[in-house]
Design a protein around this motif. Sequence first.
Motif, PDB file in Angstrom:
ATOM      1  N   GLY A  68       0.707  -1.114   0.149  1.00  0.00           N
ATOM      2  CA  GLY A  68       0.167  -0.045   0.055  1.00  0.00           C
ATOM      3  C   GLY A  68       0.714   0.848  -0.452  1.00  0.00           C
ATOM      4  N   ARG A  69       0.228   1.972  -0.687  1.00  0.00           N
ATOM      5  CA  ARG A  69       1.159   3.583  -0.245  1.00  0.00           C
ATOM      6  C   ARG A  69       0.982   4.562  -0.364  1.00  0.00           C
ATOM      7  NH1 ARG A  69       3.372   2.829  -6.653  1.00  0.00           N
ATOM      8  NH2 ARG A  69       4.707   0.864  -6.284  1.00  0.00           N
ATOM      9  N   PHE A  70       1.804   5.657   0.324  1.00  0.00           N
ATOM     10  CA  PHE A  70       1.084   6.925   1.011  1.00  0.00           C
ATOM     11  C   PHE A  70       1.552   7.892   0.029  1.00  0.00           C
ATOM     12  CE2 PHE A  70       0.281   3.782   3.593  1.00  0.00           C
ATOM     13  CZ  PHE A  70      -0.562   3.750   4.397  1.00  0.00           C
ATOM     14  N   ASP A  71       0.612   8.968   0.112  1.00  0.00           N
ATOM     15  CA  ASP A  71       2.307  10.294   0.251  1.00  0.00           C
ATOM     16  C   ASP A  71       2.565  10.923   1.253  1.00  0.00           C
ATOM     17  OD1 ASP A  71       1.586  13.238  -0.575  1.00  0.00           O
ATOM     18  OD2 ASP A  71       0.498  13.550  -2.332  1.00  0.00           O
ATOM     19  N   ILE A  72       4.112  11.122   1.020  1.00  0.00           N
ATOM     20  CA  ILE A  72       4.501  11.631   2.531  1.00  0.00           C
ATOM     21  C   ILE A  72       4.135  12.813   2.950  1.00  0.00           C
ATOM     22  CG2 ILE A  72       7.131  11.950   2.801  1.00  0.00           C
ATOM     23  CD1 ILE A  72       7.803   9.625   1.352  1.00  0.00           C
ATOM     24  N   CYS A  73       3.748  13.404   1.709  1.00  0.00           N
ATOM     25  CA  CYS A  73       3.700  15.390   1.861  1.00  0.00           C
ATOM     26  C   CYS A  73       2.102  15.406   2.572  1.00  0.00           C
ATOM     27  CB  CYS A  73       3.426  15.929   1.021  1.00  0.00           C
ATOM     28  SG  CYS A  73       5.337  15.790  -0.665  1.00  0.00           S
ATOM     29  N   THR A  74       1.176  14.001   2.308  1.00  0.00           N
ATOM     30  CA  THR A  74      -0.648  15.276   2.619  1.00  0.00           C
ATOM     31  C   THR A  74      -1.374  13.429   3.721  1.00  0.00           C
ATOM     32  OG1 THR A  74      -1.082  13.589   1.238  1.00  0.00           O
ATOM     33  CG2 THR A  74      -1.532  16.106   1.051  1.00  0.00           C
ATOM     34  N   GLY A  75      -0.233  12.725   3.819  1.00  0.00           N
ATOM     35  CA  GLY A  75      -0.280  11.332   4.198  1.00  0.00           C
ATOM     36  C   GLY A  75      -2.057  10.301   3.243  1.00  0.00           C
ATOM     37  N   LYS A  76      -2.112  11.143   2.894  1.00  0.00           N
ATOM     38  CA  LYS A  76      -2.903  10.723   1.747  1.00  0.00           C
ATOM     39  C   LYS A  76      -2.436   9.308   1.551  1.00  0.00           C
ATOM     40  CE  LYS A  76      -6.811  10.975  -1.946  1.00  0.00           C
ATOM     41  NZ  LYS A  76      -7.163  10.805  -1.321  1.00  0.00           N
ATOM     42  N   ALA A  77      -3.296   8.469   1.491  1.00  0.00           N
ATOM     43  CA  ALA A  77      -3.466   6.429   1.273  1.00  0.00           C
ATOM     44  C   ALA A  77      -4.065   6.463  -0.320  1.00  0.00           C
ATOM     45  CB  ALA A  77      -4.687   5.562   1.944  1.00  0.00           C
ATOM     46  N   LEU A  78      -3.184   6.057  -1.162  1.00  0.00           N
ATOM     47  CA  LEU A  78      -3.025   6.034  -2.535  1.00  0.00           C
ATOM     48  C   LEU A  78      -3.094   5.370  -3.218  1.00  0.00           C
ATOM     49  CD1 LEU A  78       0.639   7.815  -2.823  1.00  0.00           C
ATOM     50  CD2 LEU A  78      -1.960   9.291  -2.914  1.00  0.00           C
ATOM     51  N   SER A  79      -3.550   3.256  -2.456  1.00  0.00           N
ATOM     52  CA  SER A  79      -2.916   2.430  -3.023  1.00  0.00           C
ATOM     53  C   SER A  79      -3.917   1.180  -2.329  1.00  0.00           C
ATOM     54  CB  SER A  79      -2.314   2.388  -3.695  1.00  0.00           C
ATOM     55  OG  SER A  79      -1.068   2.037  -3.086  1.00  0.00           O
ATOM     56  N   ALA A  80      -4.844   0.841  -2.970  1.00  0.00           N
ATOM     57  CA  ALA A  80      -4.955  -0.860  -2.117  1.00  0.00           C
ATOM     58  C   ALA A  80      -3.560  -1.401  -1.575  1.00  0.00           C
ATOM     59  CB  ALA A  80      -6.106  -1.291  -2.511  1.00  0.00           C
ATOM     60  N   CYS A  82      -4.560  -0.397   1.539  1.00  0.00           N
ATOM     61  CA  CYS A  82      -5.012   1.242   2.439  1.00  0.00           C
ATOM     62  C   CYS A  82      -5.708   1.995   1.759  1.00  0.00           C
ATOM     63  CB  CYS A  82      -3.012   1.810   2.512  1.00  0.00           C
ATOM     64  SG  CYS A  82      -2.218   1.022   2.961  1.00  0.00           S
ATOM     65  N   THR A  83      -6.587   2.580   2.797  1.00  0.00           N
ATOM     66  CA  THR A  83      -7.593   3.483   2.832  1.00  0.00           C
ATOM     67  C   THR A  83      -7.973   4.912   3.540  1.00  0.00           C
ATOM     68  OG1 THR A  83      -9.244   2.046   3.825  1.00  0.00           O
ATOM     69  CG2 THR A  83      -8.781   1.411   1.418  1.00  0.00           C
ATOM     70  N   THR A  84      -7.381   4.017   5.187  1.00  0.00           N
ATOM     71  CA  THR A  84      -7.179   5.510   5.897  1.00  0.00           C
ATOM     72  C   THR A  84      -5.650   6.054   5.981  1.00  0.00           C
ATOM     73  OG1 THR A  84      -8.056   3.533   7.144  1.00  0.00           O
ATOM     74  CG2 THR A  84      -6.690   5.665   8.648  1.00  0.00           C
ATOM     75  N   ASP A  85      -5.889   7.080   5.814  1.00  0.00           N
ATOM     76  CA  ASP A  85      -4.411   8.247   5.824  1.00  0.00           C
ATOM     77  C   ASP A  85      -3.918   7.807   6.456  1.00  0.00           C
ATOM     78  OD1 ASP A  85      -5.639   9.162   3.249  1.00  0.00           O
ATOM     79  OD2 ASP A  85      -6.244  10.806   3.908  1.00  0.00           O
ATOM     80  N   LEU A  86      -2.688   8.370   6.783  1.00  0.00           N
ATOM     81  CA  LEU A  86      -1.659   8.665   7.246  1.00  0.00           C
ATOM     82  C   LEU A  86      -1.565  10.119   8.240  1.00  0.00           C
ATOM     83  CD1 LEU A  86       1.781   7.217   6.495  1.00  0.00           C
ATOM     84  CD2 LEU A  86       1.031   6.614   7.830  1.00  0.00           C
ATOM     85  N   VAL A  87      -1.413   9.865   9.678  1.00  0.00           N
ATOM     86  CA  VAL A  87      -1.542  11.182  10.188  1.00  0.00           C
ATOM     87  C   VAL A  87      -0.151  12.126  10.275  1.00  0.00           C
ATOM     88  CG1 VAL A  87      -1.613  12.615  12.590  1.00  0.00           C
ATOM     89  CG2 VAL A  87      -3.185  10.110  12.087  1.00  0.00           C
ATOM     90  N   THR A  88       0.049  13.093   9.682  1.00  0.00           N
ATOM     91  CA  THR A  88       1.529  14.081   9.012  1.00  0.00           C
ATOM     92  C   THR A  88       1.551  14.873  10.352  1.00  0.00           C
ATOM     93  OG1 THR A  88       0.142  15.081   7.879  1.00  0.00           O
ATOM     94  CG2 THR A  88       1.092  12.941   6.412  1.00  0.00           C
ATOM     95  N   TYR A  89       2.720  15.174  10.756  1.00  0.00           N
ATOM     96  CA  TYR A  89       2.739  16.538  11.931  1.00  0.00           C
ATOM     97  C   TYR A  89       3.506  17.381  11.174  1.00  0.00           C
ATOM     98  CZ  TYR A  89       1.741  12.641  14.280  1.00  0.00           C
ATOM     99  OH  TYR A  89       0.760  11.553  14.985  1.00  0.00           O
ATOM    100  N   PRO A  90       3.366  18.872  11.353  1.00  0.00           N
ATOM    101  CA  PRO A  90       4.467  20.055  10.989  1.00  0.00           C
ATOM    102  C   PRO A  90       6.006  19.392  10.800  1.00  0.00           C
ATOM    103  CG  PRO A  90       2.540  20.780  11.406  1.00  0.00           C
ATOM    104  CD  PRO A  90       2.777  19.036  12.163  1.00  0.00           C
ATOM    105  N   VAL A  91       7.125  19.930  10.073  1.00  0.00           N
ATOM    106  CA  VAL A  91       8.090  19.867  10.456  1.00  0.00           C
ATOM    107  C   VAL A  91       8.952  21.090  10.105  1.00  0.00           C
ATOM    108  CG1 VAL A  91       9.819  18.708   9.321  1.00  0.00           C
ATOM    109  CG2 VAL A  91       8.407  17.681   9.824  1.00  0.00           C
ATOM    110  N   LYS A  92       9.688  21.925  10.606  1.00  0.00           N
ATOM    111  CA  LYS A  92      10.743  22.761  10.392  1.00  0.00           C
ATOM    112  C   LYS A  92      11.888  21.949  10.640  1.00  0.00           C
ATOM    113  CE  LYS A  92      10.753  25.331  14.587  1.00  0.00           C
ATOM    114  NZ  LYS A  92      10.724  27.026  15.354  1.00  0.00           N
TER     115      LYS A  92
END
Length: 103
Positions: A68-80, A82-92
């Motif tokens: 399963g794949r996720f967009d690292i920038c947004t956490g969005k689940a991109l492919s089966a 995986c249907t639930t997005d990852l929680v992401t956190y602000p980074v500096k």
Amino acid sequence: MSQWIDACATDDVDDEDLIAWMHNGRNYAIYNTEKGYFASDLMCTHEEQSLEDGMVIDCVIECPLHGGRFDICTGKALSAPCTTDLVTYPVKVEAGRVFIALD
């Protein structure tokens, strides 16, 4: 209220890779991509598999268990599966250090 936490040195994360980082008993992934540094929960939302050994290509992380794949920038689940997005956190990044905003 979020607090900026010093997580690692920028040199700790290879290009197009990630490291696992634990803070207060919780596991996070810190990514180094061509678009910059990002952070998310470390565990895949499909079957609680660690993403630590996953493959990073551009701004996508692929789970090593079922692909399963996720967009690292947004956490969005991109492919089966995986249907639930990852929680992401602000980074500096400051002075060669990666900081993550955590509650």
